[in-house]
Design an enzyme around this catalytic site. Sequence first.
Site, PDB file in Angstrom:
ATOM      1  N   TYR A 109       0.860  -1.333   0.088  1.00 24.58           N
ATOM      2  CA  TYR A 109      -0.123  -0.031  -0.155  1.00 24.58           C
ATOM      3  C   TYR A 109       0.846   1.572  -0.365  1.00 24.58           C
ATOM      4  O   TYR A 109       0.437   2.031   0.963  1.00 24.58           O
ATOM      5  CB  TYR A 109      -0.940  -0.083   1.409  1.00 24.58           C
ATOM      6  CG  TYR A 109      -1.705  -1.262   1.682  1.00 24.58           C
ATOM      7  CD1 TYR A 109      -2.675  -2.105   0.373  1.00 24.58           C
ATOM      8  CD2 TYR A 109      -1.301  -2.093   2.582  1.00 24.58           C
ATOM      9  CE1 TYR A 109      -2.700  -3.437   0.624  1.00 24.58           C
ATOM     10  CE2 TYR A 109      -2.379  -3.774   2.420  1.00 24.58           C
ATOM     11  CZ  TYR A 109      -3.260  -3.805   1.794  1.00 24.58           C
ATOM     12  OH  TYR A 109      -3.276  -5.098   2.256  1.00 24.58           O
ATOM     13  N   LYS A 141      -0.650 -16.982   7.841  1.00 26.83           N
ATOM     14  CA  LYS A 141      -0.359 -16.071   8.529  1.00 26.83           C
ATOM     15  C   LYS A 141       0.485 -16.908   9.498  1.00 26.83           C
ATOM     16  O   LYS A 141       1.089 -17.574   9.313  1.00 26.83           O
ATOM     17  CB  LYS A 141      -0.999 -15.063   8.853  1.00 26.83           C
ATOM     18  CG  LYS A 141      -1.593 -13.882   8.565  1.00 26.83           C
ATOM     19  CD  LYS A 141      -2.145 -12.461   8.720  1.00 26.83           C
ATOM     20  CE  LYS A 141      -2.224 -11.733   7.808  1.00 26.83           C
ATOM     21  NZ  LYS A 141      -4.137 -11.128   6.820  1.00 26.83           N
ATOM     22  N   ASP A 162     -13.136 -17.424   7.690  1.00 24.97           N
ATOM     23  CA  ASP A 162     -11.443 -16.506   7.398  1.00 24.97           C
ATOM     24  C   ASP A 162     -11.067 -16.877   8.828  1.00 24.97           C
ATOM     25  O   ASP A 162     -10.490 -15.335   9.391  1.00 24.97           O
ATOM     26  CB  ASP A 162     -11.702 -15.880   6.858  1.00 24.97           C
ATOM     27  CG  ASP A 162     -10.192 -15.203   6.309  1.00 24.97           C
ATOM     28  OD1 ASP A 162      -9.308 -15.389   6.952  1.00 24.97           O
ATOM     29  OD2 ASP A 162     -10.046 -14.051   5.131  1.00 24.97           O
ATOM     30  N   TYR A 221     -11.542  -7.720   5.656  1.00 25.09           N
ATOM     31  CA  TYR A 221     -10.818  -8.066   5.246  1.00 25.09           C
ATOM     32  C   TYR A 221     -10.411  -9.152   5.048  1.00 25.09           C
ATOM     33  O   TYR A 221     -10.320  -9.841   5.689  1.00 25.09           O
ATOM     34  CB  TYR A 221      -9.368  -7.354   5.747  1.00 25.09           C
ATOM     35  CG  TYR A 221      -8.226  -7.137   4.646  1.00 25.09           C
ATOM     36  CD1 TYR A 221      -7.975  -6.764   4.191  1.00 25.09           C
ATOM     37  CD2 TYR A 221      -7.355  -8.645   5.329  1.00 25.09           C
ATOM     38  CE1 TYR A 221      -6.802  -6.678   3.066  1.00 25.09           C
ATOM     39  CE2 TYR A 221      -5.514  -8.483   4.341  1.00 25.09           C
ATOM     40  CZ  TYR A 221      -6.354  -7.902   3.016  1.00 25.09           C
ATOM     41  OH  TYR A 221      -4.771  -7.418   2.632  1.00 25.09           O
TER      42      TYR A 221
HETATM   43  C1  LIG Z   1      -3.786 -10.987   5.807  1.00 19.35           C
HETATM   44  C2  LIG Z   1      -5.677 -11.735   5.461  1.00 19.35           C
HETATM   45  C3  LIG Z   1      -5.613 -11.760   4.909  1.00 19.35           C
HETATM   46  C4  LIG Z   1      -4.456 -12.667   3.042  1.00 19.35           C
HETATM   47  O1  LIG Z   1      -3.698 -13.426   3.362  1.00 19.35           O
HETATM   48  P1  LIG Z   1      -2.456 -13.099   2.554  1.00 19.35           P
HETATM   49  O2  LIG Z   1      -1.219 -13.644   3.257  1.00 19.35           O
HETATM   50  O3  LIG Z   1      -1.769 -11.586   2.909  1.00 19.35           O
HETATM   51  O4  LIG Z   1      -2.405 -12.878   1.405  1.00 19.35           O
HETATM   52  C5  LIG Z   1      -6.565 -12.932   4.168  1.00 19.35           C
HETATM   53  N1  LIG Z   1      -7.665 -13.060   5.099  1.00 19.35           N
HETATM   54  C6  LIG Z   1      -6.935 -12.091   6.695  1.00 19.35           C
HETATM   55  C7  LIG Z   1      -8.334 -12.041   7.443  1.00 19.35           C
HETATM   56  C8  LIG Z   1      -6.114 -11.805   6.044  1.00 19.35           C
HETATM   57  O5  LIG Z   1      -5.606 -10.805   8.047  1.00 19.35           O
END
Ligand SMILES: *Cc1c(COP(=O)(O)O)cnc(C)c1O
Length: 679
Positions: A268, A526, A497, A396
Amino acid sequence: MPWAEQKHIPFCLVLTGTGTDVGKTVTTAALLASLLDHQDKAMAVKIVQTGIAEGSAGKTAASDSYHYRMAGAGAAFPTAQTLHSYPLAASPHLAARLVGQKLSCQELASEIRTFVSAHSDYDVLLFETAGGLHVPLNEHEDWLTLLPLLGFPVLLCAANCLGSINHTLLSLDALERSACKVLGLVLNQTHLCQDENERSILSDNIASLRQRLPHLPLSTLPYCDCEQRFQKLSQALIPLRELIVRSKTPKQATSLIERDRASLWHPYSSAEASAPLSAVRTAYANRLILEDGRELIDGMSSWWCAVHGYRHPHLERAISRQLAQLPHVMFGGLTHAGAIGLAERLKSHLPKQLNRVFLADSGSVAVEVALKMALQYQYGLGEKQRRRFLAPLGGYHGDTMGAMSVCDPVNGMHQLFSDCLAKQIFMPRPTCRFDQPFDPQSLEPAKSLLAQRGEEIAAVILEPIVQGAGGMWFYHPDYLKGLAELCQQAGTLLIFDEIATGFGHTGKFMALEWAGVTPDILCLGKALTGGSMTLAATLCTDTVAQGICAHGQVFMHGPTFMANPLACACAHASLDLLETGAWQKQVHDIEQVMRSELAVCATLPSVADVRVLGDIGVVQTKSPVDCSALSRYCIANGVWIRPFNNLVYLMPPYISPLEDIATLCRTIFQALLTTGTGI
Ligand SMILES: *Cc1c(COP(=O)(O)O)cnc(C)c1O
């Protein structure tokens, strides 16, 4: 800052050996003599001297700095220094302990950096270690702990004798594993050759090492015990000196930051306006070490990932072992034990219905996979009109096109793309706070949307309990219970997610445990690998898998680096650490400290809300903060955080000492106070 404006930095070299009595001091003194001969302003520094009482180092022939002084005789400036000396001739850890002291690598590193700054008028500083690489400096640390903290190139000294090849190669391996840049190798003949046999061994050592290490500059020092021997031997080190002279002139007249700005994108970021940027040289535990030697307390875990801190030895070993075995192989038509074991192991920590695992290479891809799974499932069922997703505002899910389409459409940066993205359906974010009684009203929007448009909806996607990058918002677990029921009734799938929340951040291993709800599809990422490798996973139930594969269909996704073995090995190592259960107390203690230390931020007029859950601490301001000013203040005060919009937050590694957590919190308070951000 242009290079010319920066303070001159001497070229620093560490001289270490394959063991004790391999000729390190002779090499250091001879190299010093050679540099002085070349009119370089140089000094040799003994980091830890044993066998010499404090204060007498340099005055007695038994000390290394005495020899440096001899080598530098006639120089108009000091050429010798000893940083620490102890009377007992033993390993530094023991020699220090016997006089009631304890050396620490962190303190030695900062002492050496200070020493270098104080001698910025020198061209070259040579630092000599004591003994071989694994010689202990204290009960837990040795030279291999210190050298990466310094980041100086290394010259390895070995005695030319029987066993040299083995000792040299083992030491070079160890240096390599510790990320030390080896400038060259010096082979010393430490005694007079006895006979023809020995002569042939010694010359073969040199030839063999040259053959095994064709790219490593190798110098040899003959045996010499005459007076003025350092001056004599210095001739043999001229090629090495030339190498140093070449390395000490900066190749680029520009700093790393300037070079970065000329070529790279950051997350960004603008290619035009430059936001503050710091170059990191190394890191350990919860500390980042910048190129200029400054050390920062990490409050970010590198965006939720580095939960065990940086360079955890268990993760490092797992990666090196896997590197030696199989760094990567395609996953189409081939498989490997690492991926199989990882799938089984992830399943053992999750609701048993989540039975099939897709290993992708990043979180966004895991989300794309989840969305495609839901679409293919509905297609398999003949529900071809279910092409949309329902998501709460404030979510997100990543930056790829599919993931962006379910991110918050207004708040996120993704409104730019709104004309090109699939049109999804949005509802208000779960309004009911995590820390307040559940309000069933908060489910009304989901209820009415699913009632009205349920037929169009393939799946509902959301982050359980904590909305991360979309606002660091914590909502009530009962919301998920109610939502799961609504989805079931409407025939839509439920996707969680957990990329940000998984692996302990919320105080539970998975955030879904707060609600006791099992989604149809789950995304992980992550912290999955503990932050050293990129890996993500999408799990689904057998029902979903069967729907996808109905009528002979296959699931249509297959990244090049799917199930990368290095990443799988790293994930296994991270799970080893998590399965000890130590994280529970660590996260709990961090939560307590943040609760008490961040509370005071709520007294600031600019602050709208302070909330803490697990190791996530959030200070929300009434208006956007000046992120650059805040970052600069924090870096100047030894702390690394990265606020965004109106959110200043912490997510420190679980292994962080609690006093560091307190420092992070207090620095945030001071930063908000000082930078005058908010209203
Ligand atoms: C960081 C994140 C993503 C994306 O993961 P990347 O490895 O950056 O592509 C998707 N969902 C959530 C909830 C996230 O925090």
